[in-house]
Design a protein around this motif. Structure first.
Motif, short mmCIF file in Angstrom:
data_model
loop_
_atom_site.label_atom_id
_atom_site.label_comp_id
_atom_site.label_asym_id
_atom_site.label_seq_id
_atom_site.Cartn_x
_atom_site.Cartn_y
_atom_site.Cartn_z
N THR A 128 0.84 -1.21 0.00
CA THR A 128 0.00 0.00 0.00
C THR A 128 0.86 1.25 0.00
OG1 THR A 128 -1.75 -1.19 1.17
CG2 THR A 128 -1.85 1.21 1.22
N ARG A 129 1.89 1.27 0.85
CA ARG A 129 2.79 2.41 0.94
C ARG A 129 3.52 2.62 -0.40
NH1 ARG A 129 6.63 0.83 4.78
NH2 ARG A 129 7.83 0.09 3.03
N ASP A 130 4.02 1.53 -1.00
CA ASP A 130 4.73 1.64 -2.27
C ASP A 130 3.82 2.15 -3.39
OD1 ASP A 130 6.93 0.67 -0.95
OD2 ASP A 130 6.86 -1.34 -1.86
N ARG A 131 2.60 1.65 -3.42
CA ARG A 131 1.66 2.09 -4.46
C ARG A 131 1.27 3.56 -4.27
NH1 ARG A 131 -2.28 -3.11 -5.25
NH2 ARG A 131 -0.73 -4.39 -6.30
N THR A 132 1.11 3.97 -3.04
CA THR A 132 0.79 5.38 -2.76
C THR A 132 1.94 6.27 -3.21
OG1 THR A 132 -0.60 4.75 -0.90
CG2 THR A 132 0.18 7.03 -0.95
N ALA A 133 3.17 5.88 -2.89
CA ALA A 133 4.35 6.66 -3.30
C ALA A 133 4.46 6.70 -4.82
CB ALA A 133 5.61 6.07 -2.69
N GLU A 134 4.17 5.60 -5.46
CA GLU A 134 4.22 5.53 -6.93
C GLU A 134 3.19 6.47 -7.55
OE1 GLU A 134 3.07 2.03 -9.85
OE2 GLU A 134 4.74 1.47 -8.51
N ARG A 135 1.98 6.49 -7.01
CA ARG A 135 0.94 7.38 -7.52
C ARG A 135 1.33 8.84 -7.32
NH1 ARG A 135 -3.16 5.12 -4.26
NH2 ARG A 135 -3.02 2.98 -4.84
N GLN A 136 1.89 9.15 -6.18
CA GLN A 136 2.30 10.53 -5.90
C GLN A 136 3.41 10.96 -6.86
OE1 GLN A 136 3.26 10.31 -1.75
NE2 GLN A 136 1.16 10.78 -1.10
N ALA A 137 4.36 10.07 -7.13
CA ALA A 137 5.45 10.40 -8.06
C ALA A 137 4.89 10.60 -9.46
CB ALA A 137 6.50 9.29 -8.05
N ARG A 138 3.98 9.77 -9.87
CA ARG A 138 3.37 9.89 -11.19
C ARG A 138 2.61 11.21 -11.29
NH1 ARG A 138 -0.43 5.68 -11.53
NH2 ARG A 138 1.26 4.36 -10.85
#
Length: 124
Positions: A104-114
């Motif tokens: 969940t944390r990794d996906r959230t960070a990925e969405r924020q970077a995108r």
């Protein structure tokens, strides 16, 4: 009549659930179902033959009650099956929880970077 065969019908199971609340007359049991009193009586006979219920005549009415001891073979089977079901150790569930949080944390960070890259493209 075998207890397991008697439990195979949904109407009979519903009758047992009702009788678990306390004794009842046939007329009261029939009122809970969309079937005739004679049909309820036939179901009660099957349950009686299996030793699951007992009927007592009081005047012109027949009152039925649950005989819980007759359910012991069912409880024994369920206990045996439950004992054979492998339990998931607590540490495995802790590991699963950790992995879900990490993903969940990794996906959230990925969405924020995108999202940040998209904003820079739009601004530039």
């Amino acid at each position: 009549m075998d207890v397991f065969m008697a439990l195979g019908d949904p109407v009979r199971r519903a009758l047992l659930r009702r009788l678990a609340e306390g004794p009842a007359r046939v007329v009261d049991l029939a009122a809970d179902h969309d079937i005739s009193r004679p049909a309820v009586s036939r179901h009660l006979k099957v349950l009686g033959d299996a030793g699951l219920v007992a009927g007592l005549t009081q005047g012109r009415e027949r009152h039925y009650r649950l005989l819980p001891a007759a359910l012991e073979p069912v409880a024994a089977l369920l206990g045996e099956l439950n004992a054979r079901t492998p339990r998931v150790p607590e540490h495995v569930l802790d590991g699963l929880d950790l992995e879900v949080r990490r993903t969940t944390r990794d996906r959230t960070a990925e969405r924020q970077a995108r999202s940040a890259r998209t904003e820079r493209k739009d601004a530039g």
